[in-house]
Design an enzyme around this catalytic site. Structure first.
Site, PDB file in Angstrom:
ATOM      1  N   LEU A   1      75.353  20.972 -21.745  1.00 41.55           N
ATOM      2  CA  LEU A   1      74.314  21.831 -21.202  1.00 41.55           C
ATOM      3  C   LEU A   1      74.189  23.139 -21.972  1.00 41.55           C
ATOM      4  O   LEU A   1      73.129  23.748 -22.000  1.00 41.55           O
ATOM      5  CB  LEU A   1      74.600  22.134 -19.725  1.00 41.55           C
ATOM      6  CG  LEU A   1      74.646  20.918 -18.791  1.00 41.55           C
ATOM      7  CD1 LEU A   1      75.009  21.344 -17.391  1.00 41.55           C
ATOM      8  CD2 LEU A   1      73.316  20.205 -18.790  1.00 41.55           C
TER       9      LEU A   1
ATOM     10  N   GLU B   1      76.620  26.363 -24.553  1.00 40.66           N
ATOM     11  CA  GLU B   1      77.884  26.811 -25.097  1.00 40.66           C
ATOM     12  C   GLU B   1      77.867  28.323 -25.258  1.00 40.66           C
ATOM     13  O   GLU B   1      76.811  28.947 -25.335  1.00 40.66           O
ATOM     14  CB  GLU B   1      78.183  26.143 -26.426  1.00 40.66           C
ATOM     15  CG  GLU B   1      77.154  26.414 -27.512  1.00 40.66           C
ATOM     16  CD  GLU B   1      77.475  25.694 -28.802  1.00 40.66           C
ATOM     17  OE1 GLU B   1      76.576  25.052 -29.334  1.00 40.66           O
ATOM     18  OE2 GLU B   1      78.631  25.780 -29.254  1.00 40.66           O
TER      19      GLU B   1
ATOM     20  N   VAL C   1      79.706  24.141 -21.749  1.00 32.29           N
ATOM     21  CA  VAL C   1      79.399  23.626 -20.415  1.00 32.29           C
ATOM     22  C   VAL C   1      78.813  22.229 -20.580  1.00 32.29           C
ATOM     23  O   VAL C   1      77.898  22.024 -21.388  1.00 32.29           O
ATOM     24  CB  VAL C   1      78.405  24.536 -19.680  1.00 32.29           C
ATOM     25  CG1 VAL C   1      78.122  23.974 -18.285  1.00 32.29           C
ATOM     26  CG2 VAL C   1      78.960  25.937 -19.575  1.00 32.29           C
TER      27      VAL C   1
ATOM     28  N   ASP D   1      71.645  40.631 -11.050  1.00 35.17           N
ATOM     29  CA  ASP D   1      70.580  39.924 -11.776  1.00 35.17           C
ATOM     30  C   ASP D   1      69.945  38.864 -10.889  1.00 35.17           C
ATOM     31  O   ASP D   1      69.782  37.707 -11.280  1.00 35.17           O
ATOM     32  CB  ASP D   1      71.139  39.290 -13.050  1.00 35.17           C
ATOM     33  CG  ASP D   1      70.028  38.808 -13.983  1.00 35.17           C
ATOM     34  OD1 ASP D   1      70.351  38.082 -14.935  1.00 35.17           O
ATOM     35  OD2 ASP D   1      68.860  39.152 -13.749  1.00 35.17           O
TER      36      ASP D   1
END
Length: 883
Positions: free
Chosen positions: A586, A588, A594, A738
């Protein structure tokens, strides 16, 4: 002295008129914001609009060439029958689109295939007959593609493409088998301009340099004239004030402009023709010109435009416009030419010379009934003034009377002197107020430091090491040193220096949980290491908490249980590493990666080893009870000791987060390298992309079977779930920093969970403002005190929640403050600080009731942080609105 004061006053006038001009003139398309997925992944592009030159088999037909999409019938990608140079995958967008980004992916077919395109080319067409090979600004046509079958690779189109038909053409050896899945990103091309024709740009010699003023990306026929194409005049990029320089790295002087000299045009004008897709009712034309008269360049003296429909003759009645003369400012600017609602499919304009050279970098048209681009004004470099001048307004009249000019000058001098007196008095009063505020904050900071020192335990930033400097993180409060403190207006102008000065102050007490979301989501994510960009975004264990007493209020540090940072982790259990099957990478970062994995027996493992509330996170996951999809974050074996400690601390903190609306940590693998943390996987990706693919269902009281619509009640339910998750975080004194729809994940049945991965994705880089490469800030979601004072509290999270709810009720169709540049957003926060009624609020969404907007949203954006509602109050109010 008078000249300096006059120039200062001119700048103030321009800034004062800026908001008016933004609302009065339609915004230009901005490649940095026009980056919406166009429907390959989401299914908005039907199968009939996807075709190919050939296919290996029926299971690898063109309709399967959708990025990150697998309906279970095909083999997961388009594969040509025989690899040849002419093979292509074609997408029909049904109308002209402005394409800024493309994504590609290979085929793995659940482990049965491993084919991908290492390189490819793109061809495009606006009419389906004439095809153009795309090339970058350096002339290269070949695009670097995928390196494996799993990762999604996003490539910016520089320059952007304006087309209806797009062809992806793999480049590979004939003996290779390649497969592709693709997605296009951009927005609809509302101008309707299909081509412009003009004399070829010419070359200037200045200071011994050759200044090439040609249209280097023009995609039509090139000769003495440019015919039947589009290029730099429609790429959404403005030229700088000094035409010798460019925002594009490594190009030649004059790159941004197309220019002509009057020596080559005896008639005294340059003629350009513009062709459109259909008959339109034109209201205005905007032309961006250079005005650097010290180098022989000036904006055009006059333009005369003629109109025609279809193949008829040019109409004799023309529109003539003379922009006001400017012999003071050399700033490049947009000139708005009113076209008076004329009907036409073609426009011919003659631009008369006012000096030796005319240079143009952008031309845009606005026609009646055409929506304004859902983008913001193109960002400019920090410190550059806006290009809009009062003289650009076509209704601005120039008085030719010398007497009136003299009277006007005298009045201006009087007003300037009065303004100077007022400014001096105002600065004195303001300075006294800020000095008091500075002393108060310094006293609070000192009290906080003494309080920390007297505690039985202390927190240290885990990335510090002896003899080295760690990646900086933002402090819970940015202390303001009295000798260097400045009012917010100067603070805004010197934001990079301010960030540098505060970076080295104080004692860091942050424990980032940015891994909570970096391991979740369904799209490819180019993840960055936590803290590598200067600011942890998810939460910190050491935060500012407002303590209100009967007589006074102050800020103090809320201590968090030391068990979060030390001691044996009793909740997390070791998961057998051999039961994890790799599916897809997914993203890095600097120290790890990931991955999307299948976990065998995970549900039973969680039910046996973890509290009951955690098991609910696996309900509805894909796969059987024995195998579920999870996201796994790994730490590289060569990571240093500090990164290792950070990773373990993240595990300890995340293991304590147990809430239905927070992404959960399921298990760990820490007995051997590489270290792993396993989190739940949300199959529908982030809320921003999810909602942007939906429309509002007007029949709100009943669910619809149409998966492309969503009801108002569902939107309120999403906001309620986010408020619930934030209520839980606030009960633990965690500050998110955030909060936005890009950082909320969507599961089945509209289940929402809070995370934090927006900053790590290329798709959302336009949502973050970078301070000279050191830190990135989501300023459009931040409260005024977070931007100007660096203060992040529960109240600043409440502000961000108001913006997030605004996004939800707009179905994420536009960016907050889309009409403002980043610098203008920061200036607007200064107006919130001054509180003189000049601040600009986000408008009420169409589907939002007046009561919800006035009582909840505006309440979240109150200047006084104490007057903003708590998340408990927000949760209760949203719950009542659902009933």
């Amino acid at each position: 002295m008078l000249q300096i004061v006059s120039e200062m006053t001119l700048l103030q006038i321009r800034h004062g008129l800026l908001l008016f001009l933004i609302t009065a003139v339609p915004a230009q398309v901005n490649p940095g914001v026009c980056r919406y997925p166009l429907g390959m992944t989401g299914g908005q592009i039907p199968d009939d609009d996807i075709s190919a030159s050939s296919q290996w088999s029926e299971s690898t037909a063109a309709r399967y060439g959708r990025l990150d999409f697998d309906d279970g019938d095909g083999d997961g990608a388009w594969c040509p029958k025989i690899m040849a140079e002419a093979e292509f995958l074609q997408v029909d967008l049904r109308s002209l689109h402005f394409i800024t980004l493309v994504g590609t992916q290979g085929r793995h077919a659940d482990g049965m295939g491993n084919e991908f395109a290492q390189r490819y080319r793109i061809k495009y067409s606006r009419d389906g007959t004439r095809w153009v090979a795309w090339q970058d600004r350096k002339g290269s046509q070949v695009i670097e593609g995928n390196k494996n079958a799993y990762d999604v690779v996003l490539k910016d189109m520089e320059p952007p493409i304006i087309a209806r038909f797009i062809r992806f053409m793999p480049v590979a050896d004939n003996s290779m088998i390649v497969c592709m899945r693709v997605e296009l990103y951009g927005c609809e091309w509302l101008d309707g301009l299909v081509s412009y024709s003009a004399p070829a740009g010419q070359e200037m010699t200045y200071g011994g340099k050759n200044v090439n003023l040609n249209d280097s990306v023009y995609d039509g026929t090139l000769g003495l004239r440019m015919e039947h194409g589009l290029g730099q005049l429609t790429d959404g990029a403005w030229g700088l004030d000094d035409f010798l320089f460019s925002n594009v790295y490594g190009v030649w002087p004059g790159y941004d402009y197309v220019g002509w000299t009057n020596e080559s045009f005896p008639k005294g004008y340059v003629e350009m023709k513009f062709e459109f897709d259909r008959i339109r009712n034109f209201t205005s034309m905007k032309v961006h010109c250079s005005n650097m008269f010290s180098r022989g360049v000036r904006m055009f003296r006059q333009t005369t435009c003629y109109f025609r429909t279809s193949e008829s003759e040019w109409e004799s009645a023309a529109v003539t416009f003379r922009p006001p003369e400017d012999r003071v400012s050399q700033i490049a600017r947009f000139i708005t030419v009113p076209l008076g609602g004329r009907m036409a499919t073609s426009i011919k304009c003659r631009f008369a010379f006012n000096e030796a050279w005319v240079m143009i970098s952008e031309v845009a048209f606005q026609s009646a009934g055409t929506a304004v681009y859902n983008t913001s004004l193109p960002p400019r470099k920090r410190g550059h003034p806006t290009n809009l001048l009062p003289g650009d307004d076509p209704v601005h009249k120039v008085d030719e009377s010398n007497t009136r000019i003299l009277i006007g000058c005298l009045v201006a001098v009087i007003l300037i002197l009065l303004a100077i007196i007022v400014i001096i008095m105002w600065r004195q009063v303001w300075q006294k107020m800020l000095e008091k505020a500075s002393r108060r904050i310094l006293d609070d900071e000192l009290s906080a430091r003494l309080a920390i020192q007297t505690q039985a335990f202390s927190f240290h930033h885990s990335s510090q090491s002896s003899g080295s400097t760690s990646n900086s993180t933002y402090e819970r409060i940015f202390p303001l040193c009295s000798p260097d403190y400045q009012e917010p207006s100067r603070l805004i102008r010197k934001l990079p220096e301010f960030a540098q000065s505060i970076e080295d102050l104080g004692h860091r007490c942050s424990v980032s949980l940015c891994s909570v979301s970096s391991a979740a989501g369904s799209s490819s994510r180019q993840l960055q290491a936590c803290g590598s960009d200067g600011a942890p975004h998810y939460a910190e264990a050491d935060i500012v908490n407002q303590q209100e007493g009967a007589a006074s209020s102050s800020y103090s540090i809320t201590a968090v249980n030391m068990n979060l940072l030390s001691g044996k982790d009793t909740d997390m259990r070791e998961f057998p590493r051999d039961k994890l099957t790799f599916k897809e990478k997914l993203g890095e970062g600097q120290f790890g990666e990931v991955h999307l994995c299948e976990a065998e027996g995970m549900q039973g493992f969680v039910e046996k080893n973890l509290p009951g509330e955690v098991t609910s996170c696996l309900e509805g996951s894909e796969g059987s009870r024995d195998t579920v999809l999870v996201a796994v974050k790994t730490l590289r074996e060569d990571a240093n000791k500090n990164a290792r400690n950070d990773f373990l601390k993240e595990i300890r903190i995340m293991s304590r987060l147990r809430d239905p609306n927070i992404v959960s940590l399921l298990a760990v693998c820490v007995e051997s390298d590489p270290l792993c943390m396993i989190t739940e996987y949300m199959e529908n990706g982030d809320l921003n992309q999810f909602l942007s693919c939906h429309q509002l269902n007007q029949a709100e009281q009943t669910p619809t079977s149409d998966h492309s619509t969503v009801s108002y009640s569902s939107l309120i339910s999403m906001g309620t779930q986010i408020a619930s998750g934030m209520k839980y975080l606030s009960s633990l004194n965690f500050v998110h920093r955030d909060l936005a729809t890009r950082n909320c994940l969507v599961g089945k049945n509209y289940t929402i969970k809070i995370a934090d991965f927006g900053m790590s994705r290329n798709l959302y880089r336009g949502d973050y403002y970078r301070i000279q490469g050191r830190a990135v800030l989501p300023i459009r979601w931040m409260s005024w005190e977070s931007i100007l004072l660096g203060k992040f509290t529960m109240a600043s999270d409440v502000w961000a929640f108001g913006v997030t709810l605004w996004e939800i009720l707009n179905l994420c169709k536009e960016q907050p403050y889309c009409q403002f540049s980043d610098e203008q957003v920061i200036e607007n926060t200064g107006e919130f600080f001054r509180d003189q009624g000049k601040q600009v609020y986000l408008p009420r969404p169409h589907c939002c009731p007046d009561l919800l907007y006035s009582s909840l949203m505006l309440g979240c954006w109150r200047r006084n942080a104490k007057q903003r509602p708590t998340f408990q109050e927000i949760y209760n109010q949203l719950g009542e609105s659902q009933e």
